[in-house]
Motif scaffolding. Structure first.
Motif, PDB file in Angstrom:
ATOM      1  N   ILE A 126       0.879  -1.171   0.000  1.00  7.97           N
ATOM      2  CA  ILE A 126       0.000   0.000   0.000  1.00  7.97           C
ATOM      3  C   ILE A 126       0.914   1.217   0.000  1.00  7.97           C
ATOM      4  O   ILE A 126       1.537   1.545   1.008  1.00  7.97           O
ATOM      5  N   PHE A 127       1.023   1.859  -1.161  1.00  6.39           N
ATOM      6  CA  PHE A 127       1.932   2.988  -1.331  1.00  6.39           C
ATOM      7  C   PHE A 127       1.199   4.303  -1.076  1.00  6.39           C
ATOM      8  O   PHE A 127      -0.001   4.425  -1.341  1.00  6.39           O
ATOM      9  N   GLN A 128       1.938   5.315  -0.634  1.00  6.83           N
ATOM     10  CA  GLN A 128       1.362   6.641  -0.477  1.00  6.83           C
ATOM     11  C   GLN A 128       0.854   7.179  -1.805  1.00  6.83           C
ATOM     12  O   GLN A 128      -0.152   7.892  -1.857  1.00  6.83           O
ATOM     13  N   ALA A 129       1.544   6.852  -2.896  1.00  3.85           N
ATOM     14  CA  ALA A 129       1.184   7.366  -4.220  1.00  3.85           C
ATOM     15  C   ALA A 129       0.171   6.472  -4.943  1.00  3.85           C
ATOM     16  O   ALA A 129      -0.107   6.702  -6.125  1.00  3.85           O
ATOM     17  N   PHE A 130      -0.359   5.463  -4.264  1.00  5.24           N
ATOM     18  CA  PHE A 130      -1.411   4.563  -4.749  1.00  5.24           C
ATOM     19  C   PHE A 130      -0.920   3.598  -5.829  1.00  5.24           C
ATOM     20  O   PHE A 130      -1.122   2.408  -5.738  1.00  5.24           O
ATOM     21  N   HIS A 131      -0.333   4.119  -6.921  1.00  5.64           N
ATOM     22  CA  HIS A 131       0.095   3.310  -8.071  1.00  5.64           C
ATOM     23  C   HIS A 131      -1.074   2.494  -8.637  1.00  5.64           C
ATOM     24  O   HIS A 131      -0.899   1.351  -9.057  1.00  5.64           O
ATOM     25  N   VAL A 132      -2.257   3.088  -8.651  1.00  2.00           N
ATOM     26  CA  VAL A 132      -3.404   2.480  -9.326  1.00  2.00           C
ATOM     27  C   VAL A 132      -3.230   2.696 -10.824  1.00  2.00           C
ATOM     28  O   VAL A 132      -2.922   3.802 -11.274  1.00  2.00           O
ATOM     29  N   LEU A 133      -3.393   1.639 -11.624  1.00  2.00           N
ATOM     30  CA  LEU A 133      -3.118   1.714 -13.058  1.00  2.00           C
ATOM     31  C   LEU A 133      -4.271   2.398 -13.776  1.00  2.00           C
ATOM     32  O   LEU A 133      -5.419   1.921 -13.739  1.00  2.00           O
ATOM     33  N   PRO A 134      -4.022   3.529 -14.463  1.00  2.00           N
ATOM     34  CA  PRO A 134      -5.112   4.347 -15.007  1.00  2.00           C
ATOM     35  C   PRO A 134      -5.870   3.699 -16.156  1.00  2.00           C
ATOM     36  O   PRO A 134      -7.027   4.040 -16.405  1.00  2.00           O
ATOM     37  N   HIS A 135      -5.244   2.765 -16.882  1.00  2.00           N
ATOM     38  CA  HIS A 135      -5.887   2.162 -18.049  1.00  2.00           C
ATOM     39  C   HIS A 135      -6.708   0.931 -17.697  1.00  2.00           C
ATOM     40  O   HIS A 135      -7.335   0.337 -18.572  1.00  2.00           O
ATOM     41  N   LEU A 136      -6.723   0.543 -16.411  1.00  4.24           N
ATOM     42  CA  LEU A 136      -7.525  -0.594 -15.956  1.00  4.24           C
ATOM     43  C   LEU A 136      -8.702  -0.104 -15.123  1.00  4.24           C
ATOM     44  O   LEU A 136      -8.609   0.915 -14.431  1.00  4.24           O
ATOM     45  N   THR A 137      -9.823  -0.834 -15.183  1.00  5.37           N
ATOM     46  CA  THR A 137     -10.943  -0.522 -14.306  1.00  5.37           C
ATOM     47  C   THR A 137     -10.568  -0.826 -12.858  1.00  5.37           C
ATOM     48  O   THR A 137      -9.547  -1.469 -12.576  1.00  5.37           O
ATOM     49  N   LEU A 138     -11.420  -0.380 -11.951  1.00  8.51           N
ATOM     50  CA  LEU A 138     -11.153  -0.654 -10.535  1.00  8.51           C
ATOM     51  C   LEU A 138     -11.125  -2.156 -10.270  1.00  8.51           C
ATOM     52  O   LEU A 138     -10.253  -2.648  -9.544  1.00  8.51           O
ATOM     53  N   LEU A 139     -12.059  -2.886 -10.852  1.00  9.68           N
ATOM     54  CA  LEU A 139     -12.081  -4.332 -10.655  1.00  9.68           C
ATOM     55  C   LEU A 139     -10.827  -4.975 -11.228  1.00  9.68           C
ATOM     56  O   LEU A 139     -10.234  -5.871 -10.605  1.00  9.68           O
ATOM     57  N   GLN A 140     -10.380  -4.523 -12.384  1.00 11.94           N
ATOM     58  CA  GLN A 140      -9.164  -5.076 -12.991  1.00 11.94           C
ATOM     59  C   GLN A 140      -7.938  -4.738 -12.155  1.00 11.94           C
ATOM     60  O   GLN A 140      -7.029  -5.569 -12.009  1.00 11.94           O
ATOM     61  N   ASN A 141      -7.885  -3.528 -11.594  1.00  8.90           N
ATOM     62  CA  ASN A 141      -6.770  -3.153 -10.722  1.00  8.90           C
ATOM     63  C   ASN A 141      -6.696  -4.080  -9.516  1.00  8.90           C
ATOM     64  O   ASN A 141      -5.628  -4.587  -9.169  1.00  8.90           O
ATOM     65  N   VAL A 142      -7.832  -4.305  -8.873  1.00  8.44           N
ATOM     66  CA  VAL A 142      -7.843  -5.129  -7.667  1.00  8.44           C
ATOM     67  C   VAL A 142      -7.533  -6.582  -8.004  1.00  8.44           C
ATOM     68  O   VAL A 142      -6.862  -7.290  -7.242  1.00  8.44           O
ATOM     69  N   ALA A 143      -8.007  -7.039  -9.159  1.00  5.24           N
ATOM     70  CA  ALA A 143      -7.814  -8.447  -9.542  1.00  5.24           C
ATOM     71  C   ALA A 143      -6.412  -8.743 -10.039  1.00  5.24           C
ATOM     72  O   ALA A 143      -6.051  -9.923 -10.177  1.00  5.24           O
ATOM     73  N   LEU A 144      -5.598  -7.714 -10.281  1.00  6.35           N
ATOM     74  CA  LEU A 144      -4.289  -7.929 -10.904  1.00  6.35           C
ATOM     75  C   LEU A 144      -3.414  -8.915 -10.136  1.00  6.35           C
ATOM     76  O   LEU A 144      -2.814  -9.819 -10.750  1.00  6.35           O
ATOM     77  N   PRO A 145      -3.271  -8.822  -8.800  1.00  4.70           N
ATOM     78  CA  PRO A 145      -2.450  -9.825  -8.102  1.00  4.70           C
ATOM     79  C   PRO A 145      -2.974 -11.241  -8.259  1.00  4.70           C
ATOM     80  O   PRO A 145      -2.188 -12.197  -8.310  1.00  4.70           O
ATOM     81  N   LEU A 146      -4.287 -11.402  -8.325  1.00  2.00           N
ATOM     82  CA  LEU A 146      -4.864 -12.729  -8.538  1.00  2.00           C
ATOM     83  C   LEU A 146      -4.497 -13.250  -9.914  1.00  2.00           C
ATOM     84  O   LEU A 146      -4.107 -14.417 -10.071  1.00  2.00           O
ATOM     85  N   LEU A 147      -4.603 -12.386 -10.916  1.00  2.00           N
ATOM     86  CA  LEU A 147      -4.264 -12.765 -12.287  1.00  2.00           C
ATOM     87  C   LEU A 147      -2.797 -13.160 -12.395  1.00  2.00           C
ATOM     88  O   LEU A 147      -2.449 -14.198 -12.978  1.00  2.00           O
ATOM     89  N   LEU A 148      -1.923 -12.364 -11.814  1.00  2.00           N
ATOM     90  CA  LEU A 148      -0.482 -12.620 -11.921  1.00  2.00           C
ATOM     91  C   LEU A 148      -0.071 -13.898 -11.190  1.00  2.00           C
ATOM     92  O   LEU A 148       0.912 -14.536 -11.554  1.00  2.00           O
ATOM     93  N   ASN A 149      -0.836 -14.265 -10.162  1.00  2.00           N
ATOM     94  CA  ASN A 149      -0.523 -15.469  -9.395  1.00  2.00           C
ATOM     95  C   ASN A 149      -1.336 -16.679  -9.822  1.00  2.00           C
ATOM     96  O   ASN A 149      -1.255 -17.738  -9.191  1.00  2.00           O
ATOM     97  N   GLY A 150      -2.115 -16.537 -10.900  1.00  2.00           N
ATOM     98  CA  GLY A 150      -2.900 -17.664 -11.395  1.00  2.00           C
ATOM     99  C   GLY A 150      -3.989 -18.106 -10.449  1.00  2.00           C
ATOM    100  O   GLY A 150      -4.326 -19.295 -10.383  1.00  2.00           O
ATOM    101  N   LEU A 151      -4.584 -17.163  -9.713  1.00  2.00           N
ATOM    102  CA  LEU A 151      -5.614 -17.468  -8.730  1.00  2.00           C
ATOM    103  C   LEU A 151      -6.990 -17.078  -9.256  1.00  2.00           C
ATOM    104  O   LEU A 151      -7.111 -16.183 -10.101  1.00  2.00           O
ATOM    105  N   PRO A 152      -8.057 -17.707  -8.769  1.00  2.00           N
ATOM    106  CA  PRO A 152      -9.416 -17.300  -9.153  1.00  2.00           C
ATOM    107  C   PRO A 152      -9.650 -15.829  -8.806  1.00  2.00           C
ATOM    108  O   PRO A 152      -9.172 -15.337  -7.779  1.00  2.00           O
ATOM    109  N   GLN A 153     -10.393 -15.140  -9.659  1.00  2.00           N
ATOM    110  CA  GLN A 153     -10.510 -13.693  -9.522  1.00  2.00           C
ATOM    111  C   GLN A 153     -11.794 -13.232  -8.827  1.00  2.00           C
ATOM    112  O   GLN A 153     -12.026 -12.024  -8.707  1.00  2.00           O
ATOM    113  N   GLU A 154     -12.600 -14.166  -8.338  1.00  2.00           N
ATOM    114  CA  GLU A 154     -13.866 -13.790  -7.731  1.00  2.00           C
ATOM    115  C   GLU A 154     -13.691 -12.879  -6.511  1.00  2.00           C
ATOM    116  O   GLU A 154     -14.543 -12.030  -6.215  1.00  2.00           O
ATOM    117  N   ARG A 155     -12.582 -13.051  -5.790  1.00  2.00           N
ATOM    118  CA  ARG A 155     -12.388 -12.290  -4.545  1.00  2.00           C
ATOM    119  C   ARG A 155     -12.211 -10.794  -4.811  1.00  2.00           C
ATOM    120  O   ARG A 155     -12.418  -9.979  -3.909  1.00  2.00           O
TER     121      ARG A 155
END
Length: 230
Positions: A89-118
């Protein structure tokens, strides 16, 4: 879980920022680190994450995560460890502007090959239910901070590093977010290190440490708020 052994860091002008820090942090612990501005709190988080390099040589192994020396990992291995085992959790957020909020949150799940429902449930947990299709430019600073918090927690990391995670939040929202952070840490057996200037935020931690030029010092934790959560 995390061990610091004689960790030191100086900047290019040879001004020491951190000197000979040694400390252990255990799984299930929520630690708040406080201290004056410029004392090296954010630097400490960057060193633990492997985003910065300590002064001490590789043979001294100044940072160990689950017994693995960060100094022994090449860039690819360090990236894999961060991706799977850490949440930031960075002070500068580092939220990716070209992704939706759901895609931003799901990114660690995607990168780790985990189900994205969470991802959707974590957006709901930070008060952004129904906003998954929005983009970061539609958000306030406080909302972006909540997205960053949801993203950091979504893959249940073993180590959470939080740099002023409530700095852009009003007191009521901050309290709810800290309750969520504490609950996730306890449920997942994670270790969390939170840098904060907020005494109210520090009260939510299991213990508070003060970073000074002389090292990390334990303080007596303020139990009032913690007791209401146990």
């Amino acid at each position: 879980m995390l061990e610091l052994r004689h960790l030191s860091k100086s900047y290019a002008n040879a001004r020491p920022v951190l000197a000979n820090l040694s400390c252990r942090f255990e799984a299930g612990e929520f630690i708040a680190i406080m201290g004056d501005s410029g004392v090296g709190k954010s630097t400490l988080l960057n060193l633990i994450a492997g985003l910065d390099t300590p002064d001490t040589g590789a043979e001294s192994q100044p940072i160990l995560i689950d017994g693995i020396a960060m100094s022994s990992l090449d860039d690819a291995a360090a990236t894999r460890l961060r991706r799977a085992r850490m949440g930031f959790i960075f002070q500068a957020f580092h939220v990716l502007p070209h992704l939706t909020l759901l895609q931003n949150v799901a990114l660690p799940l995607l990168l780790n090959g985990l189900p994205q429902e969470r991802a959707a449930s974590m957006l709901e947990a930070v008060g952004l239910s129904g906003r998954g299709g929005d983009f970061p430019q539609q958000l306030s600073g406080g909302e972006m901070q909540r997205v960053a918090i949801a993203r950091a927690l979504v893959h249940k990391p073993a180590l959470v590093l939080a740099d002023e995670p409530t700095g852009n939040l009003d007191p009521e929202t901050a309290h709810g977010i800290l309750q969520l952070l504490r609950a996730e840490i306890k449920a997942n057996g994670s270790c969390a290190i939170m840098v904060t200037h907020s005494l109210a935020a520090a009260e939510m931690a299991d213990r508070t440490m003060i970073l000074t030029r002389n090292g990390l010092q334990n303080t007596t934790p303020a139990p009032k708020m913690r007791e209401t959560l146990s």
